[in-house]
Design a protein around this motif. Structure first.
Motif, short mmCIF file in Angstrom:
data_model
loop_
_atom_site.label_atom_id
_atom_site.label_comp_id
_atom_site.label_asym_id
_atom_site.label_seq_id
_atom_site.Cartn_x
_atom_site.Cartn_y
_atom_site.Cartn_z
N ILE A 59 0.86 -1.24 0.05
CA ILE A 59 -0.32 -0.31 0.11
C ILE A 59 0.67 0.61 0.16
CG2 ILE A 59 -1.86 1.59 1.47
CD1 ILE A 59 -2.49 -0.97 2.57
N LYS A 60 1.99 1.20 0.80
CA LYS A 60 1.90 2.77 0.32
C LYS A 60 3.40 2.89 -0.57
CE LYS A 60 5.41 4.61 3.30
NZ LYS A 60 7.29 5.39 2.52
N LYS A 61 3.82 1.81 -1.28
CA LYS A 61 4.40 1.68 -2.32
C LYS A 61 3.73 1.79 -3.79
CE LYS A 61 8.39 -1.53 -1.46
NZ LYS A 61 8.69 -3.20 -1.79
N SER A 62 2.66 1.60 -3.11
CA SER A 62 1.54 1.98 -4.44
C SER A 62 0.58 3.53 -4.26
CB SER A 62 0.25 1.23 -4.29
OG SER A 62 0.24 0.10 -3.95
N LEU A 63 0.94 4.40 -2.70
CA LEU A 63 0.24 5.68 -2.71
C LEU A 63 1.86 6.62 -3.02
CD1 LEU A 63 -1.12 5.19 0.84
CD2 LEU A 63 -2.10 5.61 -1.52
N ASP A 64 3.20 6.14 -2.66
CA ASP A 64 4.07 6.83 -2.70
C ASP A 64 4.41 6.90 -4.72
OD1 ASP A 64 5.18 6.99 -0.50
OD2 ASP A 64 6.90 5.42 -0.44
N LEU A 65 4.40 5.64 -5.47
CA LEU A 65 3.57 5.78 -6.72
C LEU A 65 3.06 7.26 -7.27
CD1 LEU A 65 4.64 2.54 -8.11
CD2 LEU A 65 5.74 4.36 -7.40
N LYS A 66 1.94 6.89 -6.69
CA LYS A 66 0.98 7.84 -7.32
C LYS A 66 0.95 9.62 -6.33
CE LYS A 66 -4.05 8.77 -6.18
NZ LYS A 66 -4.87 8.83 -7.56
N ARG A 67 1.29 9.53 -5.34
CA ARG A 67 1.97 10.87 -4.82
C ARG A 67 2.68 11.42 -5.69
NH1 ARG A 67 2.74 11.30 1.44
NH2 ARG A 67 3.14 13.92 1.57
N ASN A 68 4.05 10.86 -6.11
CA ASN A 68 5.07 11.42 -6.73
C ASN A 68 5.22 11.34 -8.24
OD1 ASN A 68 7.12 11.49 -4.44
ND2 ASN A 68 7.25 9.26 -4.49
N ALA A 69 3.55 11.09 -8.52
CA ALA A 69 4.02 11.38 -10.10
C ALA A 69 3.30 12.03 -10.61
CB ALA A 69 2.64 10.57 -9.84
N GLU A 70 3.82 12.96 -11.80
CA GLU A 70 3.12 14.42 -12.39
C GLU A 70 1.66 13.96 -12.70
OE1 GLU A 70 6.90 14.21 -15.25
OE2 GLU A 70 8.59 14.34 -13.95
N ASN A 71 1.37 13.07 -12.99
CA ASN A 71 0.10 13.02 -13.99
C ASN A 71 -0.36 12.07 -12.94
OD1 ASN A 71 1.84 10.29 -14.55
ND2 ASN A 71 1.17 10.51 -16.07
#
Length: 949
Positions: free
Chosen positions: A56-68
């Protein structure tokens, strides 16, 4: 229309800003000091967590740091995805729903758009598909080979074009990402509740690094076998006077005068009209019971083998070289044993049984039918075997220094579905004394009674044997050169640029029987076509004369507990038959006819090759700075792409048709196939913008806008052309079609209030400029006027809008320590659409559910992990032009659960169950009680162990 759309766009933009502002103020006021303190504690006392919360944390980090705007799913541990099937894993993503193949997830819909509207990539590279179209079967790749799934909901200039719905990227692992030596393996047995079979599933992954951590190698493999059973009810052909097909009626001699009366105006003029409508004095009745009633028991064996190899070399900090390859093989082979009743009267359905008794519901529709006088029933064997392989091999080299990065990537992918006419649709006819279809109980399914029940020793006659199949070979080759320049600027922080070339070829070979009815009606068609035969086995079956089939062709029923769990009384299990023995019997009657008419042969006119060549270039700039003390990121870019389409195949040349004075064709020269090749091209400029503003460290607001496109369906681009002399009509495809183009606008507000927790809201709007629709028009071909029907770009468009809500929460800071590890994930999507075309007014997009949601609850500690997931999607239209009105798939929800226990540091035991509640899958035509499809496919239970070293 354009002015109204402009007003709608401006209104929508203001609504987005208003909603975002309100949500922002509400969330800012809602954040408590306690949560802030907990977040600070976690920041200074970070604990490494594995399992569900880690993913969950890794998924949220990907979403949070994404440019889109991106959603992602990350494997909990090496070789362990949260769902066995990639489609079933993707359905947990907000805005994603799936379709199922006998209970197993297969294809996806994103924000209401499925089929050709989504692009699937593997490690950022286009992936070949075994489908005839552009959509990808997500059951093709085993989940153990995958590290993450990324769903890009807004585009960027460097992402591949073609997905109005989304771009789904499947990511495999790289060895240097894993670091030191890793070895993991799993084994489990899969139990299917209806077949009662237990089958194996195993996987392993080994990865290691060498040369002081500069070189790494990873290899993983997986094997699975499962048996699936699906019990079904099918109803086709509903009476619908509003659609003008009132001829789907039930004839009943109510006055007993020996004929069916059709006195529509009450004048006393009685006609026996086969195309009768209901009217005063008519004995043609509307029925809630469909024209065809069919039951089926499908038993399917599925085997999947998959491999993944990754080699990575990093000789220095500024050079990274990668090779990776994925191979997957998926085979299914099963038979659907069906029992069919034909309940309405038409010229093409000889042998319709005599209706001896009827009853009506409160609306006057027939809800009870009794058939007598030796009625005919049909037993069918149908099968759609799948022998599919997919692989992709890619090479990537990245060089970088302080200001420049160059990324060269080359890949080749191939997918193949082998089928040389292996599909079966085989019908034999038998006789009973009587049968009843009773819909008076008010259940979804009627009660059916046969007298006597069918068995393998009763007489059956030959009727219909259709063999068919479509073989697909899809190849995709790509080469891309990307660059990035990082200027010495506090405002312009990066400039990305690149060029690429992609070539995809889709070959389709079609096979079909020339005359599947050749052995029907006691050899009538064999005589017509000049085949000699011995008619000694022809017998009377009620009103028909049929070849009597030997009893050794038929086999006893292979199933019990049919449609268990569904209220109602289905027919008792019925026999099936052995197709090889049946075909051998056909050959004994006339071998030439069997080989030439029944065995599937190559159909050149339905086969084609489509080649698409894409030349693309892009440039985008990234700006980063602050508004006040709020950091922002602005990603602006434009993608240029030229698409060249070459369509090749054969067709009949209508210009060669010569007619005599009676309108009959003179000669057969027009029947000869002539090769045809057409070319077309179009050019698109696709700007995109993604803006991210960090209102606070844990609160992000995004806005995105873009122009997007989706290319037409491949079968619509083929050179297919069918010539009908009697009606002077040409049905053909259209290789000159332009793509669908759309403008889209998105905004999100994302609150990351703890490491494993987030609350997000997203609004989206898509303005699709035009579609492809089938149109009729007159055209001159060879000096003669023909009615031409073909797909064309429509002047009508459509719009889609919706909202997505997502909430993820762990309760460690709220509950006593004994309950630490308890958490939940909830998401909800509401989507609506509207067509400009008045013919589809009031209907949503095909495959679009207005509402869908997911509920996931989990608990984990050092040893125990529990997870329960419920996925639900609302009803959606599957076919707007079905027989009797629009066909809908009813709302469907399914519960899945899993549990694992870590026995030692290296061994974990686990159990999984899918479709815990044995949910019903259902379709209906126009009205919910007009059931067109209903199935039960049981539960799957897995028990096994995972080993990590």
């Amino acid at each position: 229309m354009d002015m109204n759309r402009g007003k709608l766009n401006r209104s929508f933009s203001r609504a987005l800003l208003t909603v975002s502002t309100i949500a922002l103020m509400t969330n800012l006021n809602a954040i408590s000091a306690q949560d802030n303190a907990a977040a600070e504690d976690e920041a200074f006392d970070e604990i490494v967590v594995t399992g569900v919360r880690s993913s969950i944390k890794k998924s949220l980090d990907l979403k949070r740091n994404a440019e889109n705007i991106v959603d992602a799913i990350v494997a909990e541990d090496i070789g362990k995805f949260p769902d066995e099937n990639l489609a079933e894993a993707l359905q947990r993503v907000t805005g994603v729903t799936i379709t199922r193949n006998r209970g197993e997830g297969q294809n996806i819909t994103v924000r209401g758009l499925g089929d050709d509207y989504n692009v699937t990539t593997l490690n950022g590279r286009r992936l070949a598909s075994e489908n005839s179209g552009r959509d990808f079967n997500f059951d093709m790749i085993a989940s153990e080979l995958v590290g993450a799934l990324e769903v890009y909901k807004t585009p960027q200039a460097d992402l591949p074009e073609g997905g109005i719905g989304s771009i789904v990227n499947i990511k495999t692992r790289r060895p240097l990402e894993l670091g030191d030596f890793a070895l993991t393996a799993s084994a489990k047995g899969i139990y299917e509740s209806r077949t009662k079979d237990i089958n194996p599933h195993g996987s392993f992954l080994i990865s290691n690094v060498f040369a002081d951590g500069k070189f790494g190698a990873l290899f993983s493999a997986t094997y699975s076998k499962k048996t699936l059973r699906e019990d079904t009810y099918i109803g086709e052909g509903f009476y619908d006077p509003e659609a003008g097909n009132g001829w789907i009626t039930v004839p009943f001699d109510a006055d007993g005068n020996g004929q069916i009366n059709n006195d529509l105006d009450g004048s006393g003029d009685i006609n026996d009209d086969e195309n009768a409508d209901i009217g005063a004095g008519s004995e043609y009745f509307e029925a809630m019971i469909p024209g065809y009633v069919r039951y089926g028991n499908a038993q399917d064996t599925r085997k999947r083998i998959g491999f993944n190899l990754a080699l990575q070399w990093r000789p220095s900090d500024n050079l990274d070289v990668n090779f990776d390859g994925v191979y997957s093989e998926y085979k299914t082979n099963g038979t659907d044993y069906q029992l069919s009743f034909v309940n309405y009267d038409e010229s093409w359905t000889p042998g319709i049984p005599t209706v001896t008794s009827i009853d009506h519901d409160s609306e006057g529709r027939i809800n009870y039918l009794e058939f007598g006088n030796s009625p005919i029933v049909e037993v069918l064997n149908t099968s759609l075997p799948r022998k599919a392989t997919t692989y992709q091999a890619g090479f990537n080299i990245v060089w970088t220094n302080d200001t420049l990065t160059f990324d060269l990537d080359a890949s080749h992918s191939k997918s193949e579905n082998k089928n040389a006419g292996d599909n079966r649709y085989i019908v034999a006819r038998g006789i009973v004394d009587s049968f009843v279809i009773d819909h008076t109980a008010g259940n979804l399914l009627p009660n059916v009674t046969l007298n006597p029940s069918l068995d393998e020793n009763q007489p059956f006659g030959a009727h219909y044997s259709y063999n068919s199949g479509t073989a697909i070979i899809d190849k995709v080759s790509e080469i891309k050169l990307k660059g990035k320049w990082v200027p010495n600027s506090d405002f312009l922080t990066a400039v990305d640029f690149g060029v690429g070339y992609s070539e995809q070829s889709k070959d389709r070979e079609t096979f079909a029987s020339r005359n599947p009815s050749a052995y029907s009606n006691g050899g009538q068609y064999l005589t017509r076509d000049g085949y000699a035969f011995d008619d000694s086995s022809v017998e009377s079956f009620g009103p028909l004369n049929l070849f009597r089939l030997p009893n050794d062709i038929f086999v006893a029923p292979t199933f019990d507990n049919f449609l268990a769990g569904e209220p109602g009384t289905p027919p008792a299990p019925w026999p099936g038959f052995d197709y090889d023995r049946l075909f051998a019997h056909y050959q004994s009657i006339n071998a030439d006819a069997a080989n030439e008419l029944i065995k599937a042969s190559f159909r050149a006119d339905r086969s084609f090759k489509i080649k698409e060549q894409l030349l693309s270039a892009y440039v985008k700039a990234k700006f980063e700075n602050e508004i006040g003390d709020m950091p922002y990121l602005l990603d602006m870019g434009v993608r240029f792409v030229e698409t060249k389409v070459t369509s090749s195949g054969v067709k009949r040349d209508a210009s060669q048709v010569v007619l005599d004075e009676n309108g009959e064709a003179v000669g057969d020269s027009w029947r000869n196939f002539v090769p045809v090749e057409t070319e077309g091209s179009y050019f698109d400029v696709l700007p995109s913008l993604n803006f991210r503003l960090n209102l606070r460290e844990d609160l992000i607001w995004r806005v995105a806008a873009a122009k997007v496109m989706t290319r037409p369906a491949l079968d619509q681009l083929s050179p297919y052309e069918n010539v009908n002399i009697s009606s002077l009509r040409i049905d053909r495809s259209n290789p000159d079609l332009d793509p669908f183009r759309a403008n889209q606008l998105d905004t999100t507000l994302e609150w990351y209030f703890a490491d494993y927790s987030a609350l997000t809201v997203a609004l989206f709007y898509k303005d699709i400029q035009s579609f492809v629709s089938t149109k009729d028009h007159s055209g001159d071909v060879g000096g003669r006027t023909w009615n031409i029907r073909q797909p064309e770009n429509s002047e009508f468009g459509a719009s889609i809008k919706g909202i997505e809500l997502s909430y993820q929460q762990t309760f460690d800071n709220w509950l006593p320590e004994a309950f630490h590890g308890l958490g939940m994930q909830v998401n909800y999507t509401r989507t609506s659409s509207s067509f400009d075309d008045p013919d589809y007014e009031g209907l949503p997009f095909t495959g679009m559910s207005k509402d869908s949601y997911n509920l996931v609850g989990y608990y984990e500690n050092d040893k125990l992990q529990l997870r329960v997931a419920y996925n639900w999607r609302g009803k959606y239209v599957e076919s707007p032009d079905a027989w009797g009105g629009p066909e809908w798939v009813a709302a469907y929800g399914q519960v899945d659960a899993s549990a694992s226990y870590r026995i030692t540091e290296q061994i974990t035991a686990f159990a999984e169950i899918s479709n815990l509640t044995n949910s019903r899958y259902q379709k209906y035509v126009k009205r919910e009680e007009q059931v067109s499809y209903l199935s039960r496919f049981g539960r799957q239970i897995s028990v096994g162990a995972r080993f990590t070293f």
